[in-house]
Design a protein around this motif. Structure first.
Motif, PDB file in Angstrom:
ATOM      1  N   GLU A 119     -53.413  -1.557  -4.628  1.00 41.74           N
ATOM      2  CA  GLU A 119     -54.159  -2.744  -5.032  1.00 41.74           C
ATOM      3  C   GLU A 119     -55.604  -2.401  -5.377  1.00 41.74           C
ATOM      4  N   GLU A 120     -55.955  -1.095  -5.375  1.00 41.60           N
ATOM      5  CA  GLU A 120     -57.300  -0.611  -5.689  1.00 41.60           C
ATOM      6  C   GLU A 120     -58.360  -1.288  -4.821  1.00 41.60           C
ATOM      7  N   GLN A 121     -58.053  -1.408  -3.531  1.00 37.50           N
ATOM      8  CA  GLN A 121     -59.024  -1.969  -2.604  1.00 37.50           C
ATOM      9  C   GLN A 121     -59.887  -0.878  -1.986  1.00 37.50           C
ATOM     10  N   CYS A 122     -59.267   0.223  -1.602  1.00 37.26           N
ATOM     11  CA  CYS A 122     -59.977   1.322  -0.939  1.00 37.26           C
ATOM     12  C   CYS A 122     -59.427   2.645  -1.459  1.00 37.26           C
ATOM     13  N   ASN A 123     -60.204   3.707  -1.215  1.00 32.64           N
ATOM     14  CA  ASN A 123     -59.778   5.048  -1.597  1.00 32.64           C
ATOM     15  C   ASN A 123     -59.452   5.867  -0.360  1.00 32.64           C
ATOM     16  N   TYR A 124     -58.548   6.814  -0.544  1.00 31.53           N
ATOM     17  CA  TYR A 124     -58.092   7.636   0.573  1.00 31.53           C
ATOM     18  C   TYR A 124     -58.198   9.117   0.235  1.00 31.53           C
ATOM     19  N   LEU A 125     -58.526   9.893   1.259  1.00 28.89           N
ATOM     20  CA  LEU A 125     -58.507  11.345   1.147  1.00 28.89           C
ATOM     21  C   LEU A 125     -57.196  11.839   1.723  1.00 28.89           C
ATOM     22  N   LEU A 126     -56.382  12.474   0.892  1.00 26.43           N
ATOM     23  CA  LEU A 126     -55.127  13.064   1.345  1.00 26.43           C
ATOM     24  C   LEU A 126     -55.379  14.549   1.544  1.00 26.43           C
ATOM     25  N   CYS A 127     -55.044  15.036   2.711  1.00 25.14           N
ATOM     26  CA  CYS A 127     -55.454  16.387   3.078  1.00 25.14           C
ATOM     27  C   CYS A 127     -54.445  17.013   4.037  1.00 25.14           C
ATOM     28  N   ASN A 128     -54.710  18.270   4.370  1.00 20.68           N
ATOM     29  CA  ASN A 128     -53.899  18.976   5.360  1.00 20.68           C
ATOM     30  C   ASN A 128     -54.763  19.220   6.591  1.00 20.68           C
ATOM     31  N   ASP A 129     -54.295  18.745   7.756  1.00 18.54           N
ATOM     32  CA  ASP A 129     -55.029  18.886   9.007  1.00 18.54           C
ATOM     33  C   ASP A 129     -54.880  20.329   9.506  1.00 18.54           C
ATOM     34  N   LYS A 130     -56.001  21.028   9.632  1.00 15.46           N
ATOM     35  CA  LYS A 130     -55.952  22.432  10.043  1.00 15.46           C
ATOM     36  C   LYS A 130     -55.390  22.609  11.451  1.00 15.46           C
ATOM     37  N   ALA A 131     -55.693  21.671  12.348  1.00 11.07           N
ATOM     38  CA  ALA A 131     -55.296  21.829  13.752  1.00 11.07           C
ATOM     39  C   ALA A 131     -53.791  21.756  13.937  1.00 11.07           C
ATOM     40  N   ILE A 132     -53.132  20.836  13.240  1.00 16.00           N
ATOM     41  CA  ILE A 132     -51.692  20.637  13.437  1.00 16.00           C
ATOM     42  C   ILE A 132     -50.864  21.076  12.235  1.00 16.00           C
ATOM     43  N   GLN A 133     -51.561  21.511  11.173  1.00 13.52           N
ATOM     44  CA  GLN A 133     -50.892  21.965   9.947  1.00 13.52           C
ATOM     45  C   GLN A 133     -49.908  20.924   9.416  1.00 13.52           C
ATOM     46  N   LYS A 134     -50.400  19.681   9.337  1.00 12.70           N
ATOM     47  CA  LYS A 134     -49.603  18.598   8.770  1.00 12.70           C
ATOM     48  C   LYS A 134     -50.478  17.742   7.855  1.00 12.70           C
ATOM     49  N   PRO A 135     -49.870  17.109   6.841  1.00 11.07           N
ATOM     50  CA  PRO A 135     -50.641  16.242   5.953  1.00 11.07           C
ATOM     51  C   PRO A 135     -51.187  15.018   6.696  1.00 11.07           C
ATOM     52  N   ARG A 136     -52.360  14.586   6.312  1.00 12.49           N
ATOM     53  CA  ARG A 136     -52.973  13.371   6.851  1.00 12.49           C
ATOM     54  C   ARG A 136     -53.633  12.610   5.711  1.00 12.49           C
ATOM     55  N   THR A 137     -53.911  11.327   5.982  1.00 14.73           N
ATOM     56  CA  THR A 137     -54.670  10.529   5.030  1.00 14.73           C
ATOM     57  C   THR A 137     -55.755   9.772   5.787  1.00 14.73           C
ATOM     58  N   PHE A 138     -56.934   9.661   5.169  1.00 15.33           N
ATOM     59  CA  PHE A 138     -58.067   8.977   5.785  1.00 15.33           C
ATOM     60  C   PHE A 138     -58.718   8.055   4.757  1.00 15.33           C
ATOM     61  N   ARG A 139     -59.043   6.837   5.189  1.00 14.04           N
ATOM     62  CA  ARG A 139     -59.803   5.947   4.317  1.00 14.04           C
ATOM     63  C   ARG A 139     -61.225   6.484   4.220  1.00 14.04           C
ATOM     64  N   ILE A 140     -61.674   6.719   3.001  1.00 12.74           N
ATOM     65  CA  ILE A 140     -62.931   7.430   2.802  1.00 12.74           C
ATOM     66  C   ILE A 140     -64.123   6.668   3.372  1.00 12.74           C
ATOM     67  N   SER A 141     -64.088   5.338   3.316  1.00  6.47           N
ATOM     68  CA  SER A 141     -65.216   4.562   3.823  1.00  6.47           C
ATOM     69  C   SER A 141     -65.346   4.648   5.340  1.00  6.47           C
ATOM     70  N   ARG A 142     -64.356   5.221   6.023  1.00  7.21           N
ATOM     71  CA  ARG A 142     -64.410   5.349   7.477  1.00  7.21           C
ATOM     72  C   ARG A 142     -64.769   6.763   7.932  1.00  7.21           C
ATOM     73  N   LEU A 143     -65.052   7.643   6.997  1.00  5.00           N
ATOM     74  CA  LEU A 143     -65.434   9.004   7.362  1.00  5.00           C
ATOM     75  C   LEU A 143     -66.918   9.048   7.720  1.00  5.00           C
ATOM     76  N   ARG A 144     -67.252   9.765   8.764  1.00  3.97           N
ATOM     77  CA  ARG A 144     -68.639   9.907   9.195  1.00  3.97           C
ATOM     78  C   ARG A 144     -68.946  11.389   9.408  1.00  3.97           C
ATOM     79  N   SER A 145     -70.222  11.731   9.321  1.00  2.91           N
ATOM     80  CA  SER A 145     -70.693  13.107   9.561  1.00  2.91           C
ATOM     81  C   SER A 145     -69.898  14.115   8.734  1.00  2.91           C
ATOM     82  N   VAL A 146     -69.731  13.817   7.460  1.00  7.41           N
ATOM     83  CA  VAL A 146     -68.968  14.705   6.575  1.00  7.41           C
ATOM     84  C   VAL A 146     -69.761  15.987   6.323  1.00  7.41           C
ATOM     85  N   PHE A 147     -69.066  17.123   6.449  1.00  4.82           N
ATOM     86  CA  PHE A 147     -69.716  18.423   6.258  1.00  4.82           C
ATOM     87  C   PHE A 147     -68.748  19.358   5.533  1.00  4.82           C
TER      88      PHE A 147
END
Length: 328
Positions: free
Chosen positions: A192-220
């Motif tokens: 519905e083009e409401q929010c954007n998501y980052l689709l990524c691979n979690d290094k700790a568990i080696q599994k795909p994850r998705t995160f709503r970009i507006s909820r990310l903090r302290s990005v480095f």
């Protein structure tokens, strides 16, 4: 330096700005919407784009007028400004429903306000200039507005994607702040083009994850790089098209819809799963189980899950415990 300004917005503009501030989780300590903080961020992150687009539009219309008429450059510019103010920016300055808003600015937002006051107002007021800026912002699809408000986060993610660098950030979706190290693959808007998501691979568990970009903090963005896994890339690209808010495995589900349920399915579009096939009143889906659960919980007796059994049990428990509470 801190300064207070009074600006006047239409009721509709103010309401839509509040809706964005709420969706993007600009809140005060008491949980209420922090509209002032949101507007300050909007001014800082959108001013340059708005100024550039406004100047580009004025230049194009002026050049078109000069090429089609014998007007001088000055007359063509004055007429172009008149065309923009009359037809491109509907005038609601005399609306009786305008609402006064007290805006407190400091730091970067104060600096931009001073630039506007000293260089860009011409025959208009600061209040009208900001109102036009906000209306221009609200004319953009919400997923693109999110990219404006969280510009620094987007810039970091895009750099990490381009250079295949591992990122770290914190996220509070589960209620507690958690830190993640991920390999970023795709940015995708929800259906519905409401929010954007980052689709990524979690290094700790080696599994795909998705995160709503507006909820990310302290990005480095770290110095560490990673190699693209073609299998993960293919999987996440498919998820990005279908359901970027969930990277859970798909299940095959069969749902019986009543006549009213079929009508409801057509109009309830938020996070609506894609139909694999239909057999009369039976609807088949190949979709993440959690997303199917969240969607069909809104249907009550007009949607009966037949399979899988796990999904059927989830929804049965949802209604059972709800009924038990209402029966007390």
């Amino acid at each position: 330096m801190t300064e207070k300004y009074k600006i006047y917005l239409s009721e509709d503009t103010r309401t839509r700005l509040i809706n964005d501030a709420e969706l993007f989780e600009f809140t005060k300590k008491d949980g209420s919407v922090n509209l002032n903080a949101f507007i300050k961020t909007l001014i800082v992150n959108y001013f340059d784009q708005y100024r550039h687009d406004s100047e580009h539009l004025l230049l194009n219309i002026t050049n078109d007028l000069k090429s089609m008429t014998s007007m001088t450059g000055k007359d063509a510019e004055l007429l172009a400004e008149k065309i923009i103010s009359t037809y491109v920016k509907p005038d609601d300055r005399h609306s009786t429903k305008n609402i006064a808003l007290s805006l407190t600015v400091s730091g970067s937002s104060y600096g931009i306000i001073r630039i506007i006051e000293n260089n860009l107002l011409k025959d208009t007021s600061l209040s009208q200039y900001l109102k036009d800026m906000f209306k221009s912002y609200l004319s953009i699809p919400r997923s693109e507005r999110e990219a404006i408000i969280f510009k620094d986060t987007y810039d970091d993610i895009k750099r990490a994607l381009k250079e295949h660098r591992i990122m770290s950030f914190t996220n509070t979706t589960s209620g507690e702040e958690q830190s993640y190290f991920v390999e970023p693959y795709v940015i995708a808007p929800s259906k519905e083009e409401q929010c954007n998501y980052l689709l990524c691979n979690d290094k700790a568990i080696q599994k795909p994850r998705t995160f709503r970009i507006s909820r990310l903090r302290s990005v480095f963005v770290t110095k560490d790089t990673f190699s693209i896994d073609d299998g993960i890339l293919k999987e996440l690209r498919e998820k990005a098209i279908r359901s970027p808010h969930s990277v859970s495995p798909d299940v095959h589900a069969v749902v019986r819809l009543t006549e009213f349920g079929i009508k409801k399915f057509k109009v309830v579009t938020k996070n609506r799963p894609i139909v694999s096939k239909t057999e009369g009143d039976l609807y088949h889906f190949d979709w993440p189980e959690l997303q199917l659960e969240e969607y069909f919980k809104r249907f009550g007796r007009d949607a009966l899950v037949l399979e899988p059994e796990t999904l059927k049990e989830r929804i049965r428990k949802y209604y059972y415990y709800g009924l038990r509470e209402y029966s007390k």
